[in-house]
Design an enzyme around this catalytic site. Structure first.
Site, PDB file in Angstrom:
ATOM      1  N   GLY A  11      -8.491   9.959  14.243  1.00  0.00           N
ATOM      2  CA  GLY A  11      -8.934   8.802  13.465  1.00  0.00           C
ATOM      3  C   GLY A  11     -10.112   8.089  14.102  1.00  0.00           C
ATOM      4  N   GLN A  12     -10.694   7.184  13.353  1.00  0.00           N
ATOM      5  CA  GLN A  12     -11.845   6.412  13.854  1.00  0.00           C
ATOM      6  C   GLN A  12     -11.448   5.565  15.049  1.00  0.00           C
ATOM      7  OE1 GLN A  12     -14.603   4.493  10.903  1.00  0.00           O
ATOM      8  NE2 GLN A  12     -12.689   4.418   9.762  1.00  0.00           N
ATOM      9  N   ASP A  37       4.446  14.170  14.336  1.00  0.00           N
ATOM     10  CA  ASP A  37       4.229  13.753  12.952  1.00  0.00           C
ATOM     11  C   ASP A  37       4.969  12.433  12.754  1.00  0.00           C
ATOM     12  OD1 ASP A  37       4.333  13.313  10.195  1.00  0.00           O
ATOM     13  OD2 ASP A  37       4.350  15.475   9.758  1.00  0.00           O
ATOM     14  N   LEU A  38       4.212  11.403  12.428  1.00  0.00           N
ATOM     15  CA  LEU A  38       4.813  10.067  12.335  1.00  0.00           C
ATOM     16  C   LEU A  38       5.864   9.961  11.233  1.00  0.00           C
ATOM     17  CD1 LEU A  38       1.681   7.821  12.975  1.00  0.00           C
ATOM     18  CD2 LEU A  38       3.529   8.356  14.564  1.00  0.00           C
ATOM     19  N   TYR A  62      -1.204   6.111   7.510  1.00  0.00           N
ATOM     20  CA  TYR A  62      -1.545   6.791   6.254  1.00  0.00           C
ATOM     21  C   TYR A  62      -2.580   5.881   5.601  1.00  0.00           C
ATOM     22  CZ  TYR A  62      -0.811   8.963   1.664  1.00  0.00           C
ATOM     23  OH  TYR A  62      -0.977   9.624   0.453  1.00  0.00           O
ATOM     24  N   THR A  63      -3.880   6.257   5.717  1.00  0.00           N
ATOM     25  CA  THR A  63      -4.960   5.336   5.313  1.00  0.00           C
ATOM     26  C   THR A  63      -5.607   5.704   3.975  1.00  0.00           C
ATOM     27  OG1 THR A  63      -6.467   6.631   6.679  1.00  0.00           O
ATOM     28  CG2 THR A  63      -5.570   4.615   7.664  1.00  0.00           C
ATOM     29  N   ASP A 103      -6.224  -6.125   6.556  1.00  0.00           N
ATOM     30  CA  ASP A 103      -6.446  -7.209   5.583  1.00  0.00           C
ATOM     31  C   ASP A 103      -5.679  -6.939   4.279  1.00  0.00           C
ATOM     32  OD1 ASP A 103      -9.010  -5.254   5.683  1.00  0.00           O
ATOM     33  OD2 ASP A 103      -8.506  -5.700   3.619  1.00  0.00           O
ATOM     34  N   TYR A 126      -0.300   0.872  -0.124  1.00  0.00           N
ATOM     35  CA  TYR A 126      -0.804   0.861   1.258  1.00  0.00           C
ATOM     36  C   TYR A 126      -0.532  -0.488   1.909  1.00  0.00           C
ATOM     37  CZ  TYR A 126      -4.249   0.697   5.068  1.00  0.00           C
ATOM     38  OH  TYR A 126      -4.859   0.535   6.287  1.00  0.00           O
TER      39      TYR A 126
HETATM   40  N1  LIG Z   1     -10.291   2.164   8.135  1.00  0.00           N
HETATM   41  C1  LIG Z   1     -10.242   0.893   7.769  1.00  0.00           C
HETATM   42  O1  LIG Z   1     -11.134   0.383   7.083  1.00  0.00           O
HETATM   43  C2  LIG Z   1      -9.085   0.019   8.176  1.00  0.00           C
HETATM   44  C3  LIG Z   1      -9.062  -1.282   7.727  1.00  0.00           C
HETATM   45  C4  LIG Z   1      -8.029  -2.104   8.127  1.00  0.00           C
HETATM   46  C5  LIG Z   1      -7.039  -1.615   8.962  1.00  0.00           C
HETATM   47  N2  LIG Z   1      -7.048  -0.323   9.358  1.00  0.00           N
HETATM   48  C6  LIG Z   1      -5.948   0.139  10.219  1.00  0.00           C
HETATM   49  O2  LIG Z   1      -6.508   0.532  11.469  1.00  0.00           O
HETATM   50  C7  LIG Z   1      -5.779   1.640  12.001  1.00  0.00           C
HETATM   51  C8  LIG Z   1      -6.720   2.771  12.366  1.00  0.00           C
HETATM   52  O3  LIG Z   1      -7.412   3.177  11.187  1.00  0.00           O
HETATM   53  P1  LIG Z   1      -8.524   4.304  11.219  1.00  0.00           P
HETATM   54  O4  LIG Z   1      -9.678   3.798  10.437  1.00  0.00           O
HETATM   55  O5  LIG Z   1      -8.725   4.799  12.609  1.00  0.00           O
HETATM   56  O6  LIG Z   1      -7.775   5.421  10.355  1.00  0.00           O
HETATM   57  P2  LIG Z   1      -8.194   6.952  10.122  1.00  0.00           P
HETATM   58  O7  LIG Z   1      -9.585   7.192  10.617  1.00  0.00           O
HETATM   59  O8  LIG Z   1      -7.856   7.262   8.712  1.00  0.00           O
HETATM   60  O9  LIG Z   1      -7.183   7.718  11.089  1.00  0.00           O
HETATM   61  C9  LIG Z   1      -5.827   7.761  10.820  1.00  0.00           C
HETATM   62  C10 LIG Z   1      -5.128   8.503  11.944  1.00  0.00           C
HETATM   63  O10 LIG Z   1      -3.731   8.541  11.651  1.00  0.00           O
HETATM   64  C11 LIG Z   1      -3.283   9.867  11.792  1.00  0.00           C
HETATM   65  N3  LIG Z   1      -2.126  10.162  10.948  1.00  0.00           N
HETATM   66  C12 LIG Z   1      -2.003   9.966   9.614  1.00  0.00           C
HETATM   67  N4  LIG Z   1      -0.792  10.403   9.203  1.00  0.00           N
HETATM   68  C13 LIG Z   1      -0.145  10.883  10.310  1.00  0.00           C
HETATM   69  C14 LIG Z   1       1.122  11.466  10.543  1.00  0.00           C
HETATM   70  N5  LIG Z   1       2.002  11.670   9.545  1.00  0.00           N
HETATM   71  N6  LIG Z   1       1.450  11.827  11.799  1.00  0.00           N
HETATM   72  C15 LIG Z   1       0.577  11.655  12.819  1.00  0.00           C
HETATM   73  N7  LIG Z   1      -0.652  11.107  12.665  1.00  0.00           N
HETATM   74  C16 LIG Z   1      -0.994  10.722  11.420  1.00  0.00           C
HETATM   75  C17 LIG Z   1      -4.464  10.701  11.392  1.00  0.00           C
HETATM   76  O11 LIG Z   1      -4.298  12.015  11.828  1.00  0.00           O
HETATM   77  P3  LIG Z   1      -4.550  13.300  10.851  1.00  0.00           P
HETATM   78  O12 LIG Z   1      -5.971  13.668  11.095  1.00  0.00           O
HETATM   79  O13 LIG Z   1      -3.557  14.293  11.330  1.00  0.00           O
HETATM   80  O14 LIG Z   1      -4.315  12.844   9.437  1.00  0.00           O
HETATM   81  C18 LIG Z   1      -5.585   9.942  12.108  1.00  0.00           C
HETATM   82  O15 LIG Z   1      -5.626  10.279  13.472  1.00  0.00           O
HETATM   83  C19 LIG Z   1      -4.715   1.993  10.955  1.00  0.00           C
HETATM   84  O16 LIG Z   1      -3.509   1.423  11.366  1.00  0.00           O
HETATM   85  C20 LIG Z   1      -5.217   1.349   9.684  1.00  0.00           C
HETATM   86  O17 LIG Z   1      -4.168   0.994   8.834  1.00  0.00           O
HETATM   87  C21 LIG Z   1      -8.064   0.499   9.008  1.00  0.00           C
END
Ligand SMILES: NC(=O)c1ccc[n+]([C@@H]2O[C@H](COP(=O)([O-])OP(=O)(O)OC[C@H]3O[C@@H](n4cnc5c(N)ncnc54)[C@H](OP(=O)(O)O)[C@@H]3O)[C@@H](O)[C@H]2O)c1
Length: 296
Positions: A11-12, A37-38, A62-63, A103, A126
């Site tokens: 993830g990012q 696997d979460l 799960y984004t 948010d 979500y």
């Molecule tokens: N992106 C945004 O704009 C945003 C905004 C607000 C809050 N957030 C929060 O910030 C956090 C980080 O977001 P991010 O942008 O880094 O998300 P992201 O880039 O979508 O990455 C999500 C990560 O979660 C993993 N993941 C998803 N389902 C999984 C599962 N069943 N088992 C194990 N790993 C799993 C993914 O791995 P895989 O590659 O295996 O899927 C990936 O490493 C999250 O908690 C998100 O809710 C994000």
């Protein structure tokens, strides 16, 4: 060397945590698929017990906001129940847990940026599942820090900045919603703040540095403003111009509803931890340099 367990491998934010953590001399151990696997709690438990971290950062989620509408059980397992499992393990090991939230726990109806005192009222699967994750973490341990972030982007992973740059390769104009307001947040900066907090809570049991905090880029923008700034910055780095056509969210139907107001007030983070992220325009410049000039 402090050992920090981070959920997510691709993830990012988890990637930014790895890069920034290594720069700080921290041992970052990321867990994720295929081993962990979460949605399968037993795989989480095995990994946490083997790694024996000093602090857990629950970043993975799960984004896929629209897809979650048709997969609510899986979204609940990953966003709601897995943070609960992690927090119960943290309590058992007597270590702190930092949990990233969003948010999207808010409805978006408020006229001002949301503070930590506002009542969540999510309008999507979500958002509801992420709120469930927060509640399960709070129920499991007081030794937690919940960090709500918003509109995350970086040079890695998929995000709005990269999507706009990708569209600009083939289009001279793009249509972007102009009535959603938020705080663009640069993942490496957010990761540095998260790691600073993680290090502090490991050594300091003070309850005032526990609880819920907002962590977002300084300033605010509509999606259309953000897109215009991306194209302006890309133009200054040699890309051809792209025109932004603003539209209303109502005219751009998606499976999941997004809060029209996704702005987070991050003052409490500054007051308690002395941390404030940069104005989003400055961070966007850093990201565009990485993407366009150094080609990362
Ligand atoms: N992106 C945004 O704009 C945003 C905004 C607000 C809050 N957030 C929060 O910030 C956090 C980080 O977001 P991010 O942008 O880094 O998300 P992201 O880039 O979508 O990455 C999500 C990560 O979660 C993993 N993941 C998803 N389902 C999984 C599962 N069943 N088992 C194990 N790993 C799993 C993914 O791995 P895989 O590659 O295996 O899927 C990936 O490493 C999250 O908690 C998100 O809710 C994000």
């Amino acid at each position: 060397m402090m050992r920090i367990l981070v959920t997510g491998k691709n993830g990012q934010v988890d990637t930014a945590l790895q890069i920034e953590g290594e720069r700080l001399g921290l041992e970052i151990v990321r867990i994720g698929r295929p081993d962990v696997d979460l949605s399968k709690p037993e795989t989480i438990e095995t990994a946490v017990r083997e790694i024996r971290p000093e602090v857990i950062i629950s970043s993975a989620a799960y984004t896929a906001v629209d897809k979650a509408e048709s997969e609510p059980e899986l979204a609940q397992a990953v966003n709601g129940d897995a943070p609960g499992v992690l927090a119960r393990l943290a309590a058992e090991l007597d270590i702190p847990i930092l949990h990233l939230s969003t948010d999207c726990v808010f409805s978006g109806d408020k006229d001002e940026p949301y503070t930590e005192l506002d009542t969540p009222a999510p309008i999507s699967v979500y958002g509801r599942t992420k709120l469930s994750g927060e509640e399960q973490v709070r129920a499991a341990t007081d030794n937690h820090v919940i960090l709500r972030i918003s509109w995350v982007y970086s040079s890695l992973g998929s995000n709005f900045v990269k999507m706009m740059l990708h569209l600009s390769e083939t289009r001279g104009e793009v249509t972007v919603v102009a009535d959603q307001l938020g705080c663009p947040t640069y993942a490496p900066e957010a990761a540095r703040a998260v790691l600073a907090i993680a290090q502090q809570v490991v050594i300091d049991p003070d309850p005032t540095i526990r609880g819920t905090f907002h962590l977002a880029g300084e300033g605010e923008a509509t999606r259309a403003d953000f897109a215009k700034a991306i194209f302006k910055g890309a133009g200054a780095r040699g890309h051809k111009p792209v025109h932004v056509n603003p539209i209303a969210t109502a005219d751009y139907p998606t499976a999941a509803k997004r809060p029209l107001n996704a702005r987070l007030n991050s003052d409490k983070l500054d007051e308690v931890f002395g941390l404030r992220l940069e104005p989003w325009q400055d961070s966007l410049d850093v990201c565009l340099d990485e993407l366009i000039i150094t080609g990362r």
